[in-house]
Design an enzyme around this catalytic site. Structure first.
Site, mmCIF file in Angstrom:
data_model
loop_
_atom_site.group_PDB
_atom_site.id
_atom_site.type_symbol
_atom_site.label_atom_id
_atom_site.label_comp_id
_atom_site.label_asym_id
_atom_site.label_seq_id
_atom_site.Cartn_x
_atom_site.Cartn_y
_atom_site.Cartn_z
ATOM 1 N N GLY A 185 0.779 -1.242 0.028
ATOM 2 C CA GLY A 185 -0.138 0.048 -0.164
ATOM 3 C C GLY A 185 0.854 1.337 -0.109
ATOM 4 O O GLY A 185 1.965 1.268 0.562
ATOM 5 N N GLN A 244 2.968 9.973 1.317
ATOM 6 C CA GLN A 244 4.147 9.184 1.186
ATOM 7 C C GLN A 244 5.199 9.634 0.245
ATOM 8 O O GLN A 244 6.640 9.414 0.586
ATOM 9 C CB GLN A 244 4.093 7.771 1.581
ATOM 10 C CG GLN A 244 3.372 7.257 2.801
ATOM 11 C CD GLN A 244 3.350 5.825 2.676
ATOM 12 O OE1 GLN A 244 2.320 5.407 2.330
ATOM 13 N NE2 GLN A 244 4.311 5.079 3.409
ATOM 14 N N CYS A 302 5.286 -0.350 7.537
ATOM 15 C CA CYS A 302 5.004 0.761 6.688
ATOM 16 C C CYS A 302 6.295 1.095 5.697
ATOM 17 O O CYS A 302 7.364 1.275 6.528
ATOM 18 C CB CYS A 302 4.580 2.183 7.673
ATOM 19 S SG CYS A 302 4.336 3.707 6.605
ATOM 20 N N LEU A 303 5.976 1.484 4.528
ATOM 21 C CA LEU A 303 7.379 1.985 3.623
ATOM 22 C C LEU A 303 8.068 3.127 4.144
ATOM 23 O O LEU A 303 9.143 3.337 4.003
ATOM 24 C CB LEU A 303 6.882 2.085 2.369
ATOM 25 C CG LEU A 303 6.446 0.821 1.430
ATOM 26 C CD1 LEU A 303 5.923 1.284 0.053
ATOM 27 C CD2 LEU A 303 7.372 -0.203 1.224
ATOM 28 N N HIS A 355 -4.857 1.875 6.999
ATOM 29 C CA HIS A 355 -3.479 2.493 7.480
ATOM 30 C C HIS A 355 -3.183 3.524 6.243
ATOM 31 O O HIS A 355 -2.760 4.752 6.690
ATOM 32 C CB HIS A 355 -2.438 1.416 7.186
ATOM 33 C CG HIS A 355 -1.160 1.715 7.182
ATOM 34 N ND1 HIS A 355 -0.337 1.108 8.188
ATOM 35 C CD2 HIS A 355 -0.081 2.325 6.201
ATOM 36 C CE1 HIS A 355 1.112 1.721 7.918
ATOM 37 N NE2 HIS A 355 1.050 2.453 6.783
ATOM 38 N N GLU A 356 -3.488 3.422 5.038
ATOM 39 C CA GLU A 356 -3.194 4.450 4.035
ATOM 40 C C GLU A 356 -4.142 5.455 4.134
ATOM 41 O O GLU A 356 -3.588 6.789 3.876
ATOM 42 C CB GLU A 356 -3.343 3.881 2.421
ATOM 43 C CG GLU A 356 -2.433 2.540 2.277
ATOM 44 C CD GLU A 356 -0.953 2.537 2.616
ATOM 45 O OE1 GLU A 356 -0.681 3.642 2.706
ATOM 46 O OE2 GLU A 356 -0.656 1.534 2.931
ATOM 47 N N HIS A 406 -2.593 7.634 6.522
ATOM 48 C CA HIS A 406 -1.409 8.732 5.948
ATOM 49 C C HIS A 406 -2.043 10.079 5.332
ATOM 50 O O HIS A 406 -1.524 11.105 5.677
ATOM 51 C CB HIS A 406 -0.775 8.009 4.776
ATOM 52 C CG HIS A 406 0.152 7.021 5.175
ATOM 53 N ND1 HIS A 406 1.602 7.417 6.028
ATOM 54 C CD2 HIS A 406 0.618 5.811 5.060
ATOM 55 C CE1 HIS A 406 2.271 6.388 6.212
ATOM 56 N NE2 HIS A 406 1.718 5.318 5.680
#
Ligand code: NI
Length: 179
Positions: A46, A51, A91-92, A133-134, A137
């Site tokens: 994701g 991000q 998370c990236l 989660h996204e 962000h």
């Protein structure tokens, strides 16, 4: 397509609240494609526009086993939720960090698709976690915000140390003395 640079925690730009998308045009579709490519290159499931330092409300996910079913959500809203569970997340923007975060187990999402048309989708399991989660962000929130201040402090120290090591390694490879 272009691979984009992913911001890493605690970069303050990750705290920006994204603005609604007003037009789904070719430029936005290009951004979505670049986000999908960036997500795959980073081996993520994701990615939110926040991000990659674009503060518009869109996110991409791909929770399929073969990583060949990318999904795009523009201006997503959760219109119904059900259940709660604590699931391990990563998370990236926080490479190598994993912890348990409370999430709804099922969500119904309304969003615009690639064609700019609204759709609704029921998600559960990993897809539901990933969407929540996204969407965080897009609000300027990261998953470690759910953890204790002490845990966050340790995470920031660990990421800073790993960033230093990565820089030293790059400089060593480039023949630059690491100072
Ligand atoms: Ni993330």
């Amino acid at each position: 397509m272009t691979k984009l640079v992913i911001l890493e925690y605690p970069d303050p730009r990750l705290r920006t609240r994204a603005e609604p998308v007003t037009e789904v045009d070719a430029a936005l579709r290009q951004l979505a494609d670049d986000m999908i490519e960036t997500m795959y290159a980073a081996k993520g499931i994701g990615l939110a526009a926040t991000q990659v330092d674009v503060h518009k409300r869109l996110l991409v996910i791909d929770v399929s086993a073969a990583h060949d079913q990318p999904q795009l959500f523009i201006n997503p809203h959760i219109i119904a939720r059900e259940g709660q569970d604590c699931v391990q997340e990563g998370c990236l923007s926080l490479p190598g960090i994993y912890d348990k975060v409370p999430r709804s187990t099922k969500v119904r999402v309304r969003a615009l698709g690639r064609d700019g048309k609204p759709f609704e989708l029921d998600a559960e399991g990993l897809a539901a976690v990933c969407i929540q989660h996204e969407m965080d962000h897009l609000e300027g929130k990261v998953f470690v915000d759910y953890l204790s201040e002490l845990k966050r402090l340790l995470i920031r120290r660990r990421l800073a140390k790993e960033r230093r090591q990565r820089t030293n390694l790059r400089e060593a490879r480039a023949g630059v003395p690491a100072l």
